[in-house]
Design a protein around this motif. Structure first.
Motif, PDB file in Angstrom:
ATOM      1  N   ALA A  18       0.827  -1.207   0.000  1.00 52.89           N
ATOM      2  CA  ALA A  18       0.000   0.000   0.000  1.00 52.89           C
ATOM      3  C   ALA A  18       0.860   1.256   0.000  1.00 52.89           C
ATOM      4  CB  ALA A  18      -0.924  -0.014   1.214  1.00 52.89           C
ATOM      5  N   LEU A  19       1.928   1.248   0.795  1.00 54.75           N
ATOM      6  CA  LEU A  19       2.786   2.426   0.917  1.00 54.75           C
ATOM      7  C   LEU A  19       3.450   2.792  -0.403  1.00 54.75           C
ATOM      8  CD1 LEU A  19       4.196   4.599   2.590  1.00 54.75           C
ATOM      9  CD2 LEU A  19       5.852   2.872   3.308  1.00 54.75           C
ATOM     10  N   PHE A  20       3.985   1.806  -1.109  1.00 51.02           N
ATOM     11  CA  PHE A  20       4.672   2.126  -2.353  1.00 51.02           C
ATOM     12  C   PHE A  20       3.695   2.483  -3.470  1.00 51.02           C
ATOM     13  CE2 PHE A  20       8.389   0.392  -0.270  1.00 51.02           C
ATOM     14  CZ  PHE A  20       9.390   1.217  -0.760  1.00 51.02           C
ATOM     15  N   ALA A  21       2.463   1.982  -3.404  1.00 49.22           N
ATOM     16  CA  ALA A  21       1.445   2.442  -4.357  1.00 49.22           C
ATOM     17  C   ALA A  21       1.117   3.909  -4.101  1.00 49.22           C
ATOM     18  CB  ALA A  21       0.185   1.584  -4.235  1.00 49.22           C
ATOM     19  N   PHE A  22       0.984   4.283  -2.828  1.00 48.66           N
ATOM     20  CA  PHE A  22       0.741   5.677  -2.441  1.00 48.66           C
ATOM     21  C   PHE A  22       1.894   6.569  -2.896  1.00 48.66           C
ATOM     22  CE2 PHE A  22       1.353   8.892   1.017  1.00 48.66           C
ATOM     23  CZ  PHE A  22       0.222   9.657   0.772  1.00 48.66           C
ATOM     24  N   TRP A  23       3.108   6.114  -2.668  1.00 53.73           N
ATOM     25  CA  TRP A  23       4.291   6.879  -3.088  1.00 53.73           C
ATOM     26  C   TRP A  23       4.323   7.039  -4.605  1.00 53.73           C
ATOM     27  CZ3 TRP A  23       9.217   4.821  -5.121  1.00 53.73           C
ATOM     28  CH2 TRP A  23      10.225   5.787  -5.159  1.00 53.73           C
ATOM     29  N   TRP A  24       4.031   5.952  -5.317  1.00 52.77           N
ATOM     30  CA  TRP A  24       4.052   5.989  -6.785  1.00 52.77           C
ATOM     31  C   TRP A  24       3.078   7.034  -7.323  1.00 52.77           C
ATOM     32  CZ3 TRP A  24       5.440   4.764 -11.668  1.00 52.77           C
ATOM     33  CH2 TRP A  24       4.456   4.682 -12.638  1.00 52.77           C
ATOM     34  N   VAL A  25       1.878   7.088  -6.766  1.00 55.11           N
ATOM     35  CA  VAL A  25       0.831   7.964  -7.306  1.00 55.11           C
ATOM     36  C   VAL A  25       1.070   9.423  -6.942  1.00 55.11           C
ATOM     37  CG1 VAL A  25      -1.637   8.515  -7.205  1.00 55.11           C
ATOM     38  CG2 VAL A  25      -0.897   6.134  -7.385  1.00 55.11           C
ATOM     39  N   PHE A  26       1.463   9.701  -5.703  1.00 51.82           N
ATOM     40  CA  PHE A  26       1.459  11.084  -5.222  1.00 51.82           C
ATOM     41  C   PHE A  26       2.849  11.701  -5.028  1.00 51.82           C
ATOM     42  CE2 PHE A  26      -2.582   9.325  -3.614  1.00 51.82           C
ATOM     43  CZ  PHE A  26      -3.464  10.195  -4.258  1.00 51.82           C
ATOM     44  N   PHE A  27       3.914  10.925  -5.175  1.00 47.68           N
ATOM     45  CA  PHE A  27       5.245  11.474  -4.908  1.00 47.68           C
ATOM     46  C   PHE A  27       6.191  11.371  -6.105  1.00 47.68           C
ATOM     47  CE2 PHE A  27       3.438  10.774  -0.822  1.00 47.68           C
ATOM     48  CZ  PHE A  27       3.983  11.718   0.019  1.00 47.68           C
ATOM     49  N   THR A  28       6.028  10.379  -6.946  1.00 48.83           N
ATOM     50  CA  THR A  28       6.911  10.213  -8.101  1.00 48.83           C
ATOM     51  C   THR A  28       6.260  10.828  -9.330  1.00 48.83           C
ATOM     52  OG1 THR A  28       6.049   8.112  -8.972  1.00 48.83           O
ATOM     53  CG2 THR A  28       7.537   7.991  -7.076  1.00 48.83           C
ATOM     54  N   PRO A  29       7.006  11.006 -10.427  1.00 52.44           N
ATOM     55  CA  PRO A  29       6.407  11.578 -11.633  1.00 52.44           C
ATOM     56  C   PRO A  29       5.328  10.700 -12.262  1.00 52.44           C
ATOM     57  CG  PRO A  29       8.811  11.652 -11.722  1.00 52.44           C
ATOM     58  CD  PRO A  29       8.460  10.793 -10.570  1.00 52.44           C
ATOM     59  N   GLY A  30       5.244   9.431 -11.865  1.00 54.51           N
ATOM     60  CA  GLY A  30       4.275   8.527 -12.453  1.00 54.51           C
ATOM     61  C   GLY A  30       4.676   8.032 -13.832  1.00 54.51           C
ATOM     62  N   SER A  31       5.913   8.318 -14.208  1.00 53.38           N
ATOM     63  CA  SER A  31       6.390   7.942 -15.546  1.00 53.38           C
ATOM     64  C   SER A  31       7.495   6.887 -15.497  1.00 53.38           C
ATOM     65  CB  SER A  31       6.919   9.187 -16.270  1.00 53.38           C
ATOM     66  OG  SER A  31       7.968   9.796 -15.523  1.00 53.38           O
ATOM     67  N   ILE A  32       7.821   6.408 -14.289  1.00 47.93           N
ATOM     68  CA  ILE A  32       8.871   5.399 -14.135  1.00 47.93           C
ATOM     69  C   ILE A  32       8.222   4.155 -13.547  1.00 47.93           C
ATOM     70  CG2 ILE A  32      11.156   4.892 -13.200  1.00 47.93           C
ATOM     71  CD1 ILE A  32      11.594   7.884 -12.893  1.00 47.93           C
ATOM     72  N   PRO A  33       7.753   3.226 -14.387  1.00 48.37           N
ATOM     73  CA  PRO A  33       6.953   2.095 -13.899  1.00 48.37           C
ATOM     74  C   PRO A  33       7.652   1.225 -12.864  1.00 48.37           C
ATOM     75  CG  PRO A  33       6.757   2.301 -16.288  1.00 48.37           C
ATOM     76  CD  PRO A  33       7.841   3.244 -15.856  1.00 48.37           C
ATOM     77  N   ARG A  34       8.987   1.177 -12.874  1.00 47.39           N
ATOM     78  CA  ARG A  34       9.650   0.285 -11.926  1.00 47.39           C
ATOM     79  C   ARG A  34       9.406   0.707 -10.480  1.00 47.39           C
ATOM     80  NH1 ARG A  34      14.372   3.149 -13.686  1.00 47.39           N
ATOM     81  NH2 ARG A  34      15.562   4.035 -11.946  1.00 47.39           N
ATOM     82  N   TYR A  35       9.027   1.979 -10.255  1.00 52.21           N
ATOM     83  CA  TYR A  35       8.733   2.404  -8.894  1.00 52.21           C
ATOM     84  C   TYR A  35       7.445   1.769  -8.366  1.00 52.21           C
ATOM     85  CZ  TYR A  35      12.352   5.993  -9.370  1.00 52.21           C
ATOM     86  OH  TYR A  35      13.536   6.653  -9.552  1.00 52.21           O
ATOM     87  N   MET A  36       6.626   1.224  -9.256  1.00 50.67           N
ATOM     88  CA  MET A  36       5.409   0.537  -8.848  1.00 50.67           C
ATOM     89  C   MET A  36       5.668  -0.952  -8.627  1.00 50.67           C
ATOM     90  SD  MET A  36       2.219   1.053  -8.159  1.00 50.67           S
ATOM     91  CE  MET A  36       0.603   0.283  -8.130  1.00 50.67           C
ATOM     92  N   TRP A  37       6.886  -1.399  -8.909  1.00 51.01           N
ATOM     93  CA  TRP A  37       7.161  -2.834  -8.872  1.00 51.01           C
ATOM     94  C   TRP A  37       6.986  -3.442  -7.486  1.00 51.01           C
ATOM     95  CZ3 TRP A  37      11.271  -5.609  -6.503  1.00 51.01           C
ATOM     96  CH2 TRP A  37      11.255  -6.977  -6.788  1.00 51.01           C
ATOM     97  N   TYR A  38       7.383  -2.717  -6.443  1.00 51.02           N
ATOM     98  CA  TYR A  38       7.252  -3.293  -5.100  1.00 51.02           C
ATOM     99  C   TYR A  38       5.799  -3.687  -4.827  1.00 51.02           C
ATOM    100  CZ  TYR A  38      11.947  -1.541  -4.010  1.00 51.02           C
ATOM    101  OH  TYR A  38      13.292  -1.305  -4.005  1.00 51.02           O
ATOM    102  N   THR A  39       4.872  -2.825  -5.180  1.00 48.42           N
ATOM    103  CA  THR A  39       3.456  -3.130  -4.978  1.00 48.42           C
ATOM    104  C   THR A  39       3.028  -4.320  -5.822  1.00 48.42           C
ATOM    105  OG1 THR A  39       2.960  -0.828  -4.445  1.00 48.42           O
ATOM    106  CG2 THR A  39       1.121  -2.203  -5.156  1.00 48.42           C
ATOM    107  N   ALA A  40       3.456  -4.330  -7.087  1.00 47.33           N
ATOM    108  CA  ALA A  40       3.088  -5.437  -7.978  1.00 47.33           C
ATOM    109  C   ALA A  40       3.693  -6.750  -7.500  1.00 47.33           C
ATOM    110  CB  ALA A  40       3.536  -5.127  -9.405  1.00 47.33           C
TER     111      ALA A  40
END
Length: 573
Positions: free
Chosen positions: A400-422
């Motif tokens: 949940a935390l890394f999904a939150f970080w991905w959406v509201f803190f990162t540019p949303g253009s680097i998919p690997r930052y969503m990998w932890y959640t996936a």
């Protein structure tokens, strides 16, 4: 009954209790992170005199206060929900090693892991600029004894704060370069692939004691088939090593919780957490997932004692401090100044600018998103109730935390930052898949439950199979580095005196690593033509290139090289 027989014991928590409880726990975890991040940034940036637009510091302070209030409200909500439903004594997770017969289960995903992670590492994926930066640091360490970016032509930058991948990854890669006698892409990537294989094994040992051997194996398969796992296990990034170290730390932490004398194992878990932070700086966000698990424990089961929190914290800080001492001892005038977290401060600032891109990714992959949510809800019922296991709760909250970080803190253009959640979602989808298959096979289960189980199976497997097929094709039938390697061979044949420029910034790093050639980055072809012997551009990013009668061009896949025309006696002949 074994610990993995979920169908033989009720979870003690209804779905209507689990869902709000998980939501409030996730809200506490995410808002605590946001409040602390905004507060620390406000203090550090203000005291260091960062010049920002008017109102910046006020907005940062307001965000910190609002998120702190939200965290406190979440605490009250968790207390109310957890006390509303009485809970039975939880079933203990066995700290024993899996039986030898269970270990045989682990061999079943091994062929798929080897097929996807090991072959053709030199061809797929394309070596992106960030990966090349890490490769250059490892090469400099192996060949020149410098833990630094840069090269001898322009100088070194020791302990470059740009590099969020640290010594727990760089050192093994440098060792492979040293052992092989040269810096090669494959020898670097085999290290990451080894971390990927280790992650598979650790995932099984982490989940099998809680959900059973079959669920553990299913989790490993779904981890391999999760978004980004194959790509990141074949590239020199820190995500896969960091998650492997996190799981190793959580395994030790679980053992410490079950042990009569927990301090030693708890300290070891902290060391693993420190190695994870050195592998990928932003994995430090997991501290807030631990905070959420600790809060739930304090309000409910009270299994975590002071040594279970203090000792891992001490191990984490000691590991990070040891690396800081190394940096201090070897720092000189070429060393980078500042901190990596402050350098990437925009990734710690809450904002809505990237939310559209982040949510778009979730919407564009509905099967993956539905599978992750369903898996978290299903496993959460057991982990918060009859299978109470703080390390597994940490992993749930981490998703949940890394999904939150991905959406509201990162540019949303680097998919690997969503990998932890996936990846974590894939791990917890394993128990759900096994349970759904049992429901389908059991004729005594109600029709609507079996239908729901069928939907869950489709949601989990369809997207996973599509992704795995696509990755298989890329691994075996795509050569994404051929153009860069061909260009590197050309650059190696140039005289040392030749000045080389590029208008495409990734070539600056690919030329450095693959050809040991310093390449200047310039803004456009017109500026590049003045004072450079060789100009490299990417064909599809520029318009028609004008070639004078004194020049000639060569193409290497997507690259075009403009150079002096070769004549008799020319140094470029």
């Amino acid at each position: 009954m074994t610990p993995g027989d979920l169908k033989d014991r009720p979870s003690t928590l209804s779905l209507w209790t689990t869902a709000p409880l998980l939501i409030f726990l996730a809200t506490f975890t995410c808002s605590s992170f946001a409040a602390v991040a905004q507060g620390i940034l406000w203090f550090r940036m203000y005291t260091l005199g960062f010049q920002e637009e008017p109102g910046f510091y006020s907005r940062l302070a307001i965000k910190a206060v609002l998120f702190a209030i939200l965290a406190l409200v979440s605490v009250a909500a968790i207390r109310w929900v957890s006390r509303r439903d009485s809970q039975d004594t939880p079933l203990e997770v066995s700290p024993k090693h899996p039986k030898k017969s269970s270990l045989l289960w682990l061999l079943s995903p091994l062929p798929l892991a080897l097929i996807l992670l090991v072959p053709n590492l030199e061809a797929y994926p394309w070596a992106a600029p960030d990966e090349l930066h890490h490769l250059i640091v490892a090469r400099n360490l192996a060949e020149n004894g410098e833990y630094a970016s840069g090269n001898p032509h322009i100088g070194y930058i020791r302990f470059d704060i740009y590099d969020s991948v640290g010594p727990s990854v760089i050192l093994p890669v440098a060792a492979t370069f040293k052992a092989g006698g040269a810096a090669r892409l494959r020898s670097a990537r085999i290290v990451t692939a080894a971390f990927g294989l280790a992650l598979c094994g650790l995932s099984y040992f982490f989940l099998a004691p809680v959900f059973g051997a079959a669920a553990g194996v299913a989790s490993v398969f779904l981890l391999l088939m999760s978004f980004g796992t194959v790509y990141l296990s074949r590239s020199l990034y820190g995500e896969v090593p960091a998650l492997a170290f996190i799981l190793a730390g959580l395994l030790c932490w679980r053992r410490s919780i079950q042990a009569e004398h927990p301090t030693r194992l708890a300290l070891v878990s902290g060391v693993f957490f420190g190695l994870a932070a050195l592998a990928k700086t932003f994995i430090l966000l997991t501290v807030f997932a631990v905070l959420g698990a600790w809060l739930y424990d304090r309000l409910t089961h009270r299994k975590l004692k002071w040594p279970h929190i203090a000792a891992p914290g001490a191990g984490l800080l000691a590991t990070l401090a040891a690396w800081s001492v190394v940096q201090f001892l070897f720092r000189d005038e070429t060393s980078s100044t500042g901190s990596t977290l402050l350098y990437y401060r925009h990734y710690l600032m809450f904002g809505m600018q990237s939310a559209d891109a982040g949510f778009a990714w979730v919407i564009d992959q509905p099967l993956t998103s539905a599978a992750i949510i369903g898996a978290v809800l299903y496993c959460g019922r057991f982990l918060l109730g009859s299978r109470y296991d703080p390390p597994s709760i940490v992993l749930l909250l981490m998703a949940a935390l890394f999904a939150f970080w991905w959406v509201f803190f990162t540019p949303g253009s680097i998919p690997r930052y969503m990998w932890y959640t996936a990846a974590v979602g894939g791990l917890f989808a394993g128990p759900l898949l096994v349970r759904a298959i049992h429901c389908i096979a059991d004729s005594q289960v109600r029709v609507r439950v079996r239908a729901a189980a069928g939907v869950a199976i489709v949601a989990i497997l369809l997207g996973a199979c599509i992704r795995t097929t696509e990755q298989f094709q890329r691994v075996y039938f795509h050569d994404e580095t051929a153009d860069d390697l061909a260009l590197a061979e050309y650059l190696k044949g140039l005289p040392e005196s030749a000045s080389v420029a590029t208008t495409y910034w990734p070539v600056e790093r690919s030329g450095d690593f693959f050809a040991n050639r310093h390449i200047e980055l310039v803004e456009n072809e017109e500026r590049a033509e003045a004072g450079y012997d060789i100009v490299i551009s990417r064909i599809d990013l520029i318009g028609p290139v004008t070639i004078s009668e004194h020049q000639e061009s060569q193409e290497f896949g997507r690259y075009i090289v403009v150079s002096p025309r070769r004549e008799a006696g020319s140094p470029y002949e």
